[in-house]
Scaffold this motif. Structure first.
Motif, short mmCIF file in Angstrom:
data_model
loop_
_atom_site.label_atom_id
_atom_site.label_comp_id
_atom_site.label_asym_id
_atom_site.label_seq_id
_atom_site.Cartn_x
_atom_site.Cartn_y
_atom_site.Cartn_z
N UNK A 54 -2.62 5.22 -10.39
CA UNK A 54 -3.67 6.23 -10.36
C UNK A 54 -4.12 6.50 -8.93
N UNK A 55 -4.25 5.43 -8.13
CA UNK A 55 -4.66 5.59 -6.74
C UNK A 55 -3.61 6.35 -5.95
N UNK A 56 -2.34 6.02 -6.16
CA UNK A 56 -1.27 6.71 -5.43
C UNK A 56 -1.27 8.20 -5.74
N UNK A 57 -1.52 8.54 -6.99
CA UNK A 57 -1.57 9.96 -7.36
C UNK A 57 -2.77 10.65 -6.75
N UNK A 58 -3.92 10.00 -6.80
CA UNK A 58 -5.15 10.60 -6.25
C UNK A 58 -5.09 10.75 -4.73
N UNK A 59 -4.37 9.87 -4.07
CA UNK A 59 -4.28 9.89 -2.60
C UNK A 59 -3.22 10.85 -2.08
N UNK A 60 -2.43 11.40 -2.99
CA UNK A 60 -1.37 12.32 -2.59
C UNK A 60 -1.94 13.72 -2.33
N UNK A 61 -1.63 14.26 -1.16
CA UNK A 61 -2.05 15.61 -0.78
C UNK A 61 -0.83 16.40 -0.33
N UNK A 62 -1.05 17.58 0.15
CA UNK A 62 0.07 18.41 0.64
C UNK A 62 0.72 17.79 1.89
N UNK A 63 -0.07 17.04 2.66
CA UNK A 63 0.44 16.49 3.91
C UNK A 63 0.71 14.98 3.85
N UNK A 64 0.37 14.36 2.73
CA UNK A 64 0.48 12.90 2.67
C UNK A 64 0.77 12.46 1.24
#
Length: 423
Positions: A180-190
């Motif tokens: 869940x954290x990995x998904x929430x921390x994913x952005x267009x640049x990261x």
């Protein structure tokens, strides 16, 4: 100084050899001259893979010089082996030109059962109990110790504190929370998480351990158990969520993905902590691979390098003397090797207790967590037994077949490899 897969990419820098004659360093080829004129009766050929950390080659040659000064009848040639160290070592061990002393990443029972390495119980003497129990278990075959651990490499998760704080995320303590954290921390640049360029890395084994499973137990392959299947199958979620950084320019052993902001969390090793601290200051934390679920266990992987004596060599007694002198008797040099060139945990408990750079902050936390949750791969886990498992896991996480069937087929192949190694 992690082993096996990291050797090819993280280590392949330098080549060459150095001969020490009564404490004097002389550049040479693999056929040195000058030992006889110095009074040395024996010349040891000591192999090292090409470490990537700055200063490691100089340190090893410095240690060899000190040994020869204390033992002028034994000259030491340190051979620095670039490229695929394991392949070159295995090929050399089949010839008369094999090294007298060599380091080995991820020691396996086959080395002892083939009569390739010498037992070193006498060399340990009263110092044996001062060595980490997990290391001793790894190096013990039929009640005898067949090597001396040089360093313990601890592998764990790094995370950017600021990234998690901004997203309102606490460090995850279960796999579900990690995903869940990995998904929430994913952005267009990261991306949220980096576990390796292939999107697999060491996670299949970590998944098994974190759910209370084993890779091999009492000579029986165990990674196709229901618990193992459940945990490895769950890794597919990271791919489905598109939260993994894939195809980065360096693999998981290098902290560049975290440092450069390409991922908010990264699986890496204690050796990288000086570089992470230099780049990020206090903006990082560490944590184990989380427990899969209640009843499971957090995991930090412990690997490292072992110094072995070639039992088939011409200079076994001198080789044992060198290994005993350096990796058992010289606590000062063991400490220098562990904390002077990246961070590593000294295998000797008394040396680890006085390793100043490991006594504070995240490094201290890593050492403490490793003492509680550290896991070595079993000493039957060689390339023949591990490759089928890794290949099956790679298919599972990308949805290429039934997980239970893939792992069952892989377990059958791995069991044949384990049986061969134990025969």
């Amino acid at each position: 100084m992690s082993a096996q897969r990291a050797q090819l990419s993280r280590r392949g820098f330098l080549g060459g050899a150095v001969l020490f004659v009564a404490g004097t360093a002389v550049g040479c080829t693999t056929s040195p001259t000058g030992a006889s004129s110095s009074g040395a009766k024996t010349t040891l050929n000591v192999w090292s893979h090409a470490y990537g950390e700055a200063g490691t080659q100089q340190a090893l040659t410095r240690y060899a010089a000190r040994f020869t000064k204390a033992n002028p009848d034994i000259a030491v040639k340190v051979t620095w082996v670039p490229g695929d160290y394991t392949a070159k070592l295995n090929a050399s061990l089949l010839t008369a030109a094999a090294p007298d002393v060599f380091e080995h990443g991820e020691f396996t029972q086959g080395l002892a059962r083939r009569g390739q390495v010498a037992a070193l119980d006498t060399q340990y003497g009263s110092a044996k109990d001062d060595f980490n129990q997990g290391d001793r278990d790894l190096l013990t075959v039929d009640g005898k110790l067949y090597g001396v651990q040089m360093v313990d490499d601890v592998m764990m998760l790094y995370y950017r504190k600021s990234a998690l704080a901004k997203a309102g995320i606490t460090p995850p303590t279960t796999f579900d929370a990690l995903a869940s954290a990995a998904k929430a921390l994913t952005t267009k640049k990261r991306k949220g998480l980096y576990i390796g360029a292939d999107g697999v890395g060491e996670t299949p084994a970590l998944a098994v351990f974190s759910n209370g499973g084993e890779l091999v137990a009492d000579g029986k392959v165990a990674f196709a158990s229901p618990k193992a299947v459940e945990a490895v199958t769950a890794l597919k979620r990271l791919h489905d969520d598109k939260s993994l950084l894939l195809g980065f320019t360096t693999d998981w052993w290098d902290p560049s993905a975290l440092i450069q902001g390409a991922a908010a969390m990264q699986w890496c090793g204690l050796w990288a902590m000086p570089a992470v601290k230099k780049a990020l200051g206090k903006d990082f934390g560490i944590l184990p691979w989380p427990a899969f679920k209640a009843g499971g266990s957090p995991v930090l992987r412990v690997g490292g390098w072992t110094s072995c004596v070639n039992a088939k060599g011409k200079n076994v007694d001198a080789a044992k003397k060198f290994v005993q002198w350096l990796w058992i008797e010289q606590k000062e040099l063991q400490r220098d090797w562990s904390e002077g060139y990246g961070f590593h945990v000294p295998p000797r408990k008394s040396v680890a207790a006085v390793a100043r750079k490991l006594s504070q902050g995240p490094a201290k936390e890593t050492v403490e967590l490793a003492a509680e949750y550290g896991r070595h791969n079993p000493n039957t886990w060689d390339s023949a037994s591990s490759t089928p498992f890794t290949a099956a896991a790679a298919k599972i996480v990308t949805g290429q077949g039934d997980p239970a069937r893939l792992l069952a087929a892989a377990a059958k192949q791995a069991q044949a490899a384990v049986d061969k190694q134990l025969s």
